[in-house]
Design a protein around this motif. Structure first.
Motif, mmCIF file in Angstrom:
data_model
loop_
_atom_site.group_PDB
_atom_site.id
_atom_site.type_symbol
_atom_site.label_atom_id
_atom_site.label_comp_id
_atom_site.label_asym_id
_atom_site.label_seq_id
_atom_site.Cartn_x
_atom_site.Cartn_y
_atom_site.Cartn_z
ATOM 1 N N LEU A 191 45.891 48.357 39.328
ATOM 2 C CA LEU A 191 45.706 46.884 39.300
ATOM 3 C C LEU A 191 45.663 46.271 38.130
ATOM 4 C CD1 LEU A 191 43.424 46.407 42.388
ATOM 5 C CD2 LEU A 191 45.988 45.922 42.394
ATOM 6 N N HIS A 192 44.887 46.848 37.105
ATOM 7 C CA HIS A 192 44.686 46.316 35.906
ATOM 8 C C HIS A 192 46.074 46.181 35.084
ATOM 9 C CE1 HIS A 192 40.509 45.078 35.031
ATOM 10 N NE2 HIS A 192 40.287 46.277 35.775
ATOM 11 N N ALA A 193 46.689 47.340 35.262
ATOM 12 C CA ALA A 193 48.063 47.577 34.621
ATOM 13 C C ALA A 193 48.985 46.617 35.138
ATOM 14 C CB ALA A 193 48.310 48.871 34.704
ATOM 15 N N CYS A 194 49.182 46.661 36.513
ATOM 16 C CA CYS A 194 50.079 45.524 37.113
ATOM 17 C C CYS A 194 49.756 43.975 36.801
ATOM 18 C CB CYS A 194 49.945 45.439 38.565
ATOM 19 S SG CYS A 194 50.818 47.196 39.443
ATOM 20 N N LEU A 195 48.407 43.923 36.705
ATOM 21 C CA LEU A 195 48.292 42.262 36.355
ATOM 22 C C LEU A 195 48.388 42.231 34.683
ATOM 23 C CD1 LEU A 195 44.809 42.132 38.119
ATOM 24 C CD2 LEU A 195 46.800 40.786 38.678
ATOM 25 N N PRO A 204 42.880 39.351 33.794
ATOM 26 C CA PRO A 204 41.804 39.213 34.726
ATOM 27 C C PRO A 204 40.423 38.573 34.013
ATOM 28 C CG PRO A 204 42.601 41.327 34.785
ATOM 29 C CD PRO A 204 43.234 40.677 33.687
ATOM 30 N N ARG A 205 39.656 37.569 34.728
ATOM 31 C CA ARG A 205 38.775 37.002 34.010
ATOM 32 C C ARG A 205 37.522 37.896 34.498
ATOM 33 N NH1 ARG A 205 39.561 30.950 36.421
ATOM 34 N NH2 ARG A 205 41.675 30.492 35.161
ATOM 35 N N ALA A 206 36.435 37.922 33.763
ATOM 36 C CA ALA A 206 35.114 38.520 34.003
ATOM 37 C C ALA A 206 34.986 38.738 35.588
ATOM 38 C CB ALA A 206 33.786 38.163 33.025
ATOM 39 N N GLY A 207 34.882 37.262 36.038
ATOM 40 C CA GLY A 207 34.388 37.188 37.437
ATOM 41 C C GLY A 207 35.448 37.944 38.477
ATOM 42 N N ASP A 208 36.629 38.233 38.038
ATOM 43 C CA ASP A 208 37.715 38.983 38.787
ATOM 44 C C ASP A 208 37.382 40.406 38.910
ATOM 45 O OD1 ASP A 208 39.035 36.230 38.911
ATOM 46 O OD2 ASP A 208 40.419 37.080 37.494
ATOM 47 N N LEU A 209 36.553 41.071 38.123
ATOM 48 C CA LEU A 209 36.388 42.425 38.292
ATOM 49 C C LEU A 209 35.901 43.034 39.508
ATOM 50 C CD1 LEU A 209 35.148 43.293 34.584
ATOM 51 C CD2 LEU A 209 37.577 43.210 35.772
ATOM 52 N N HIS A 210 35.020 42.102 40.070
ATOM 53 C CA HIS A 210 34.540 42.435 41.528
ATOM 54 C C HIS A 210 35.672 42.408 42.508
ATOM 55 C CE1 HIS A 210 31.917 42.855 44.951
ATOM 56 N NE2 HIS A 210 32.490 41.669 45.628
#
Length: 66
Positions: A25-29, A36-42
């Motif tokens: 998901l990190h790679a796709c984004l 991703p913002r810090a709050g998006d990690l959850h």
């Protein structure tokens, strides 16, 4: 003493399905230009644990592939 031993069905250093999906998901984004913002990690953690069909749809939406 080092940390806990890995689960017997996992090899050391190999992420589980949710871990692999989290990295994916990190790679796709990143490829899509979405940082991703810090709050998006959850949210990424939660989305990495969905079933296979839901994950495939999510990945398709992010990447824009049919």
């Amino acid at each position: 003493m080092s940390g806990p031993l890995p689960a017997p069905d996992r090899r050391p250093g190999v992420p589980d399905t949710a871990g692999s999906r989290r990295l994916d998901l990190h790679a796709c984004l990143t490829v899509a230009g979405i940082a991703p913002r810090a709050g998006d990690l959850h949210a990424i953690d939660v989305l990495s644990m969905v079933d296979d069909t839901t994950y495939a749809a999510l990945r398709r939406w992010i990447t824009g592939t049919p």
